[in-house]
Design a protein around this motif. Structure first.
Motif, short mmCIF file in Angstrom:
data_model
loop_
_atom_site.label_atom_id
_atom_site.label_comp_id
_atom_site.label_asym_id
_atom_site.label_seq_id
_atom_site.Cartn_x
_atom_site.Cartn_y
_atom_site.Cartn_z
N VAL A 1 0.84 -1.20 0.00
CA VAL A 1 0.00 0.00 0.00
C VAL A 1 0.87 1.25 0.00
O VAL A 1 0.64 2.20 -0.77
N SER A 2 1.90 1.25 0.84
CA SER A 2 2.81 2.40 0.91
C SER A 2 3.57 2.59 -0.39
O SER A 2 3.78 3.72 -0.84
N MET B 1 3.72 5.84 -2.80
CA MET B 1 4.96 6.48 -3.25
C MET B 1 4.97 6.66 -4.76
O MET B 1 5.36 7.71 -5.26
N ARG B 2 4.50 5.64 -5.49
CA ARG B 2 4.43 5.76 -6.95
C ARG B 2 3.47 6.88 -7.35
O ARG B 2 3.75 7.67 -8.26
N THR C 1 3.99 13.52 1.78
CA THR C 1 3.23 12.28 1.66
C THR C 1 4.13 11.14 1.20
O THR C 1 4.03 10.01 1.69
N TYR C 2 5.01 11.43 0.26
CA TYR C 2 5.99 10.44 -0.20
C TYR C 2 6.84 9.97 0.97
O TYR C 2 7.05 8.77 1.17
N GLU C 3 7.34 10.93 1.76
CA GLU C 3 8.18 10.59 2.91
C GLU C 3 7.41 9.79 3.95
O GLU C 3 7.97 8.86 4.56
N ALA C 4 6.13 10.09 4.16
CA ALA C 4 5.33 9.33 5.12
C ALA C 4 5.18 7.89 4.66
O ALA C 4 5.27 6.96 5.48
N ASN C 5 4.96 7.68 3.38
CA ASN C 5 4.88 6.32 2.85
C ASN C 5 6.22 5.59 2.97
O ASN C 5 6.26 4.41 3.28
N LEU C 6 7.30 6.31 2.71
CA LEU C 6 8.63 5.72 2.85
C LEU C 6 8.89 5.31 4.30
O LEU C 6 9.40 4.22 4.57
N MET D 1 6.66 4.47 6.46
CA MET D 1 5.82 3.30 6.72
C MET D 1 6.52 2.02 6.23
O MET D 1 6.52 1.00 6.92
N ILE D 2 7.11 2.10 5.06
CA ILE D 2 7.83 0.93 4.53
C ILE D 2 9.02 0.59 5.42
O ILE D 2 9.26 -0.58 5.75
N GLU D 3 9.77 1.59 5.84
CA GLU D 3 10.92 1.35 6.72
C GLU D 3 10.49 0.76 8.06
O GLU D 3 11.12 -0.16 8.57
N ASN D 4 9.37 1.26 8.61
CA ASN D 4 8.88 0.72 9.88
C ASN D 4 8.40 -0.72 9.71
O ASN D 4 8.65 -1.56 10.58
N SER D 5 7.75 -1.02 8.62
CA SER D 5 7.29 -2.39 8.37
C SER D 5 8.48 -3.33 8.23
O SER D 5 8.47 -4.45 8.75
N ARG D 6 9.52 -2.88 7.53
CA ARG D 6 10.72 -3.69 7.36
C ARG D 6 11.38 -3.96 8.72
O ARG D 6 11.78 -5.09 9.02
#
Length: 137
Positions: free
Chosen positions: A10-11, A15-16, A113-118, A120-125
């Motif tokens: 989703v994140s 980002m895309r 918004t891009y940074e927030a999605n990024l 989220m990906i880093e936190n999930s990882r």
């Protein structure tokens, strides 16, 4: 959303979408000072990205994507420049309807918004790495 992988998908779609939005904003900024090429012609018209969500039936998650680019229907600006090749019979030229302040605010919002999605990906990882570490013990 079932797991961290779904959250990352989703994140990533977010980002895309924001990267596409920043591309449109960049085009608007690059063409902000454009005028028509011939008398009575239209200058560059501001572009607006259109977003929609798309359901992935296999995973059950919604992804955001840019579906279209619409033209801003706001009025062009008139400037008096009788010597310009695109001037009408009254000496006015039509300039782009791009407002730099609006574009800069949109760019800032897209970047955040891009940074927030990024993030989220880093936190999930990181959460996946911690789960693996716990399973190894």
């Amino acid at each position: 959303m079932g797991n961290a992988s779904d959250a990352m998908q989703v994140s990533a779609s977010g980002m895309r979408a924001q990267a596409a939005r920043m591309r449109i904003i960049s085009e608007n900024i690059a063409n902000a000072d454009s005028t028509a090429r011939e008398a009575g012609g239209d200058p560059y018209q501001r572009q607006i990205p259109v977003f929609d969500t798309e359901l992935d039936r296999a995973s059950g998650i919604n992804r955001v994507r840019m579906t279209d680019v619409a033209q801003d229907q706001s009025d062009f600006t008139l400037e008096y420049d009788p010597g310009h090749p695109a001037a009408d019979e009254s000496g006015y030229i039509r300039t782009s309807n791009v407002n730099m302040l609006v574009e800069m605010m949109d760019m800032r919002e897209a970047l955040r918004t891009y940074e927030a999605n990024l993030n989220m990906i880093e936190n999930s990882r990181r959460m996946q790495e911690r789960a693996l570490d716990l399973l190894r013990r």
